[in-house]
Design a protein around this motif. Sequence first.
Motif, PDB file in Angstrom:
ATOM      1  N   GLY A 280     -14.643 -56.119 -14.957  1.00  0.00           N
ATOM      2  CA  GLY A 280     -14.174 -56.827 -16.021  1.00  0.00           C
ATOM      3  C   GLY A 280     -14.229 -58.208 -15.915  1.00  0.00           C
ATOM      4  N   VAL A 281     -13.992 -59.001 -16.937  1.00  0.00           N
ATOM      5  CA  VAL A 281     -14.389 -60.462 -17.380  1.00  0.00           C
ATOM      6  C   VAL A 281     -13.137 -60.812 -17.951  1.00  0.00           C
ATOM      7  CG1 VAL A 281     -15.718 -61.924 -18.256  1.00  0.00           C
ATOM      8  CG2 VAL A 281     -16.865 -59.988 -17.414  1.00  0.00           C
ATOM      9  N   THR A 282     -12.523 -61.896 -17.527  1.00  0.00           N
ATOM     10  CA  THR A 282     -11.469 -62.721 -18.019  1.00  0.00           C
ATOM     11  C   THR A 282     -11.972 -64.245 -18.396  1.00  0.00           C
ATOM     12  OG1 THR A 282      -9.625 -61.478 -17.258  1.00  0.00           O
ATOM     13  CG2 THR A 282      -8.993 -63.740 -18.030  1.00  0.00           C
ATOM     14  N   LEU A 283     -11.538 -64.690 -19.383  1.00  0.00           N
ATOM     15  CA  LEU A 283     -12.060 -66.125 -20.110  1.00  0.00           C
ATOM     16  C   LEU A 283     -10.825 -66.771 -20.646  1.00  0.00           C
ATOM     17  CD1 LEU A 283     -13.878 -68.392 -21.190  1.00  0.00           C
ATOM     18  CD2 LEU A 283     -13.914 -67.264 -23.250  1.00  0.00           C
ATOM     19  N   GLN A 284     -10.440 -67.967 -19.538  1.00  0.00           N
ATOM     20  CA  GLN A 284      -9.327 -68.805 -19.921  1.00  0.00           C
ATOM     21  C   GLN A 284      -9.785 -69.704 -21.307  1.00  0.00           C
ATOM     22  OE1 GLN A 284      -6.363 -68.304 -18.044  1.00  0.00           O
ATOM     23  NE2 GLN A 284      -5.559 -69.312 -20.025  1.00  0.00           N
ATOM     24  N   ALA A 285      -9.497 -69.176 -22.365  1.00  0.00           N
ATOM     25  CA  ALA A 285     -10.130 -69.880 -23.689  1.00  0.00           C
ATOM     26  C   ALA A 285      -9.649 -71.196 -23.795  1.00  0.00           C
ATOM     27  CB  ALA A 285      -9.796 -69.034 -24.605  1.00  0.00           C
ATOM     28  N   THR A 286      -8.082 -71.213 -23.534  1.00  0.00           N
ATOM     29  CA  THR A 286      -7.297 -72.366 -23.531  1.00  0.00           C
ATOM     30  C   THR A 286      -6.382 -72.534 -22.556  1.00  0.00           C
ATOM     31  OG1 THR A 286      -5.593 -71.793 -24.868  1.00  0.00           O
ATOM     32  CG2 THR A 286      -7.641 -72.537 -26.106  1.00  0.00           C
ATOM     33  N   ASP A 287      -5.476 -73.412 -22.467  1.00  0.00           N
ATOM     34  CA  ASP A 287      -4.408 -73.678 -21.380  1.00  0.00           C
ATOM     35  C   ASP A 287      -3.568 -72.339 -21.547  1.00  0.00           C
ATOM     36  OD1 ASP A 287      -5.563 -75.619 -20.344  1.00  0.00           O
ATOM     37  OD2 ASP A 287      -4.265 -77.240 -21.053  1.00  0.00           O
ATOM     38  N   LYS A 288      -3.249 -71.828 -22.837  1.00  0.00           N
ATOM     39  CA  LYS A 288      -2.376 -70.935 -23.182  1.00  0.00           C
ATOM     40  C   LYS A 288      -2.922 -69.462 -23.433  1.00  0.00           C
ATOM     41  CE  LYS A 288       1.050 -74.083 -25.327  1.00  0.00           C
ATOM     42  NZ  LYS A 288       2.182 -73.727 -24.414  1.00  0.00           N
ATOM     43  N   LEU A 289      -4.251 -69.392 -23.701  1.00  0.00           N
ATOM     44  CA  LEU A 289      -4.830 -68.122 -24.162  1.00  0.00           C
ATOM     45  C   LEU A 289      -5.819 -67.539 -23.197  1.00  0.00           C
ATOM     46  CD1 LEU A 289      -5.258 -65.967 -26.430  1.00  0.00           C
ATOM     47  CD2 LEU A 289      -7.014 -67.384 -27.409  1.00  0.00           C
ATOM     48  N   ALA A 290      -5.486 -66.416 -22.487  1.00  0.00           N
ATOM     49  CA  ALA A 290      -6.710 -65.783 -21.577  1.00  0.00           C
ATOM     50  C   ALA A 290      -7.083 -64.662 -22.505  1.00  0.00           C
ATOM     51  CB  ALA A 290      -6.094 -65.447 -20.330  1.00  0.00           C
ATOM     52  N   LEU A 291      -8.411 -64.339 -22.571  1.00  0.00           N
ATOM     53  CA  LEU A 291      -9.108 -63.190 -23.066  1.00  0.00           C
ATOM     54  C   LEU A 291      -9.628 -62.161 -22.238  1.00  0.00           C
ATOM     55  CD1 LEU A 291     -10.926 -65.120 -26.126  1.00  0.00           C
ATOM     56  CD2 LEU A 291      -8.586 -63.851 -26.223  1.00  0.00           C
ATOM     57  N   HIS A 292      -9.591 -60.839 -22.339  1.00  0.00           N
ATOM     58  CA  HIS A 292     -10.141 -59.920 -21.296  1.00  0.00           C
ATOM     59  C   HIS A 292     -11.081 -58.865 -21.891  1.00  0.00           C
ATOM     60  CE1 HIS A 292      -6.945 -61.568 -19.334  1.00  0.00           C
ATOM     61  NE2 HIS A 292      -5.702 -61.055 -20.282  1.00  0.00           N
ATOM     62  N   ALA A 293     -11.899 -58.263 -21.360  1.00  0.00           N
ATOM     63  CA  ALA A 293     -12.795 -57.363 -21.813  1.00  0.00           C
ATOM     64  C   ALA A 293     -12.989 -56.431 -20.062  1.00  0.00           C
ATOM     65  CB  ALA A 293     -14.057 -57.656 -22.102  1.00  0.00           C
ATOM     66  N   GLN A 294     -12.763 -55.190 -20.239  1.00  0.00           N
ATOM     67  CA  GLN A 294     -13.030 -54.512 -19.139  1.00  0.00           C
ATOM     68  C   GLN A 294     -13.522 -52.891 -19.437  1.00  0.00           C
ATOM     69  OE1 GLN A 294     -10.035 -53.995 -15.871  1.00  0.00           O
ATOM     70  NE2 GLN A 294      -9.462 -52.131 -16.520  1.00  0.00           N
ATOM     71  N   ALA A 295     -14.513 -52.548 -18.586  1.00  0.00           N
ATOM     72  CA  ALA A 295     -14.958 -51.218 -18.819  1.00  0.00           C
ATOM     73  C   ALA A 295     -14.902 -50.462 -17.303  1.00  0.00           C
ATOM     74  CB  ALA A 295     -16.566 -51.447 -18.951  1.00  0.00           C
ATOM     75  N   ILE A 296     -14.600 -49.096 -17.548  1.00  0.00           N
ATOM     76  CA  ILE A 296     -14.385 -48.147 -16.426  1.00  0.00           C
ATOM     77  C   ILE A 296     -15.300 -47.068 -16.597  1.00  0.00           C
ATOM     78  CG2 ILE A 296     -13.076 -46.960 -14.902  1.00  0.00           C
ATOM     79  CD1 ILE A 296     -10.379 -48.526 -15.918  1.00  0.00           C
ATOM     80  N   SER A 297     -16.146 -46.787 -15.545  1.00  0.00           N
ATOM     81  CA  SER A 297     -16.903 -45.651 -15.639  1.00  0.00           C
ATOM     82  C   SER A 297     -16.517 -44.399 -14.697  1.00  0.00           C
ATOM     83  CB  SER A 297     -18.383 -45.791 -15.071  1.00  0.00           C
ATOM     84  OG  SER A 297     -19.419 -44.818 -14.979  1.00  0.00           O
ATOM     85  N   PHE A 298     -15.859 -43.385 -15.215  1.00  0.00           N
ATOM     86  CA  PHE A 298     -15.234 -42.300 -14.675  1.00  0.00           C
ATOM     87  C   PHE A 298     -16.166 -41.447 -14.191  1.00  0.00           C
ATOM     88  CE2 PHE A 298     -11.708 -44.293 -17.115  1.00  0.00           C
ATOM     89  CZ  PHE A 298     -10.892 -44.196 -16.026  1.00  0.00           C
ATOM     90  N   GLY A 299     -16.509 -40.922 -12.748  1.00  0.00           N
ATOM     91  CA  GLY A 299     -17.200 -39.994 -12.306  1.00  0.00           C
ATOM     92  C   GLY A 299     -16.558 -38.453 -12.354  1.00  0.00           C
ATOM     93  N   TRP A 300     -16.296 -38.082 -13.491  1.00  0.00           N
ATOM     94  CA  TRP A 300     -15.650 -36.937 -13.678  1.00  0.00           C
ATOM     95  C   TRP A 300     -16.728 -35.536 -13.450  1.00  0.00           C
ATOM     96  CZ3 TRP A 300     -10.811 -35.758 -14.040  1.00  0.00           C
ATOM     97  CH2 TRP A 300      -9.846 -36.459 -14.457  1.00  0.00           C
ATOM     98  N   SER A 301     -17.843 -35.933 -13.451  1.00  0.00           N
ATOM     99  CA  SER A 301     -18.709 -34.820 -12.988  1.00  0.00           C
ATOM    100  C   SER A 301     -18.421 -34.207 -11.594  1.00  0.00           C
ATOM    101  CB  SER A 301     -20.198 -35.312 -13.205  1.00  0.00           C
ATOM    102  OG  SER A 301     -20.558 -36.274 -12.458  1.00  0.00           O
ATOM    103  N   GLU A 302     -17.762 -35.144 -10.698  1.00  0.00           N
ATOM    104  CA  GLU A 302     -17.396 -34.719  -9.330  1.00  0.00           C
ATOM    105  C   GLU A 302     -16.445 -33.431  -9.688  1.00  0.00           C
ATOM    106  OE1 GLU A 302     -18.150 -36.063  -6.622  1.00  0.00           O
ATOM    107  OE2 GLU A 302     -18.730 -37.988  -6.993  1.00  0.00           O
ATOM    108  N   PHE A 303     -16.058 -33.314 -10.792  1.00  0.00           N
ATOM    109  CA  PHE A 303     -15.032 -32.094 -10.955  1.00  0.00           C
ATOM    110  C   PHE A 303     -15.854 -31.103 -11.839  1.00  0.00           C
ATOM    111  CE2 PHE A 303     -11.299 -30.061 -13.487  1.00  0.00           C
ATOM    112  CZ  PHE A 303     -10.884 -29.444 -12.207  1.00  0.00           C
ATOM    113  N   ASP A 304     -16.957 -30.370 -10.814  1.00  0.00           N
ATOM    114  CA  ASP A 304     -18.046 -29.570 -11.782  1.00  0.00           C
ATOM    115  C   ASP A 304     -17.448 -28.277 -10.929  1.00  0.00           C
ATOM    116  OD1 ASP A 304     -18.620 -29.796  -8.808  1.00  0.00           O
ATOM    117  OD2 ASP A 304     -20.746 -30.085  -9.049  1.00  0.00           O
ATOM    118  N   TYR A 305     -17.024 -28.051 -10.042  1.00  0.00           N
ATOM    119  CA  TYR A 305     -16.762 -26.696  -9.478  1.00  0.00           C
ATOM    120  C   TYR A 305     -15.125 -26.667  -8.855  1.00  0.00           C
ATOM    121  CZ  TYR A 305     -21.374 -25.080 -10.240  1.00  0.00           C
ATOM    122  OH  TYR A 305     -22.468 -24.702 -10.957  1.00  0.00           O
ATOM    123  N   ILE A 306     -14.621 -25.657  -8.761  1.00  0.00           N
ATOM    124  CA  ILE A 306     -13.540 -25.388  -7.939  1.00  0.00           C
ATOM    125  C   ILE A 306     -13.845 -24.335  -6.867  1.00  0.00           C
ATOM    126  CG2 ILE A 306     -11.133 -24.637  -7.569  1.00  0.00           C
ATOM    127  CD1 ILE A 306     -10.467 -25.621 -10.584  1.00  0.00           C
TER     128      ILE A 306
END
Length: 434
Positions: A280-306
Amino acid sequence: MKSVKMMALFAASALALTAGVTTAAHAGGFYLQDLSAKQAGNAYSGAVTAKGADALWWNPASIAGSTTKDLSFGAAYIAPKGNVDDTGSIIVRPGQAPAPVGGNPISKDPISTGVLPNGSFSMPLNDRVSIGMTVTAPFSFETNYDADSWARYDADKTRLTTIDIQPVVAFKVNDWLSLGVGLNAEYTKATLNNALPNLSPLLPDGAQTLEGDGWNYGYTVGAQAHHDKITVGLSYKSAIKHELSGDLTVSGLLGPLAASNGTRDGLSATFSTPSQAMLGVTLQATDKLALHAQAISFGWSEFDYITIGAPVSQAIPEDYRDTVSLAIGGDYVINPKWTVRAGIQSDQTPTRDGHRDARVPDADRIDYAVGTSYQVTPSFAIDAAFTYVAFAKSTLSTTTAAYAGTAVQTPIIIKGALNDASASVLSIGGHFTF
């Protein structure tokens, strides 16, 4: 011996579904991210870069360098909506022509509403080292199909509860870098019930109920880097291999199947919940405004077998795929007491076409979130957020079999659709500093 074998086969089919069910609310697969009212307000776009105890689940470095004790708590009320409809499911009883599964072809709102609590605490040991703990329930849900639903052989009543306890140590390396590490101790309890077809369609259905639980462990590591107006957050949460032990009860079977009625103890299943890599990245654009962006990669292929233990000794494919979640958002400080925030998040389903059944009526979704914080006193603030989750349409298509591997094997071909699905999530919490 025949009765033991039949019950073992029932266990295989039931245990295969224990980890594969999902809630229709708020995150792909059977993961719930509603673990902080404050972070929910910007659609979790700033969770991995945030400071404070309420962000511990996402990044253990969030408390490094803190100068006060921090207690955060809250709960999310999750209200999913949507129909899971039959579009031509059939059952093939031994020696009989394929026939419709019967029952009510429309299952309205089978995903139960619920409340998801959370709590976190942190305290500094000195000006560089802090410790903390967060308690959450990230894989908790409940589904409840009607007894006469078309989906009854595949899914009836299911409940999964997890309690994740994550103690954390964080270290401020210097003015711009913070590190953290946490242990995830996770207790899982599952209860699953579904109908079993008798050999004649004129006979009432039987039923099976599986219950199991277990403690299992993983870890979380994280870092935050600060430079001028930019903060970068990075964390990794390991997959957790779950081992559940429990018992299976079968009832209501008639004729040649009646010998399989009863309870069998000592059954086990092994499966993995996904890893998460977060940036994730946060930019403190002004004293009042903060902008955010975030990415999550989920390893769901771990759930391949029971993997089913003795006496079944087999691996059942689930074929989940890895997914990515993307979020953007912002916080705006109106005055020293009042902050507002908003965000949007897109999230993929890990289920695949051709492998999606009535227990996992999942779909891609987009979350729209708004939130606020109000500083009631210098040491206490209230957080609130509302999220609307819009689901894409998805199809259900898979083949299962009751009594698989026996002379009375009964294939059930599931064909259905998730229609008009959405969810509303109201998150409320607060935090003390002292």
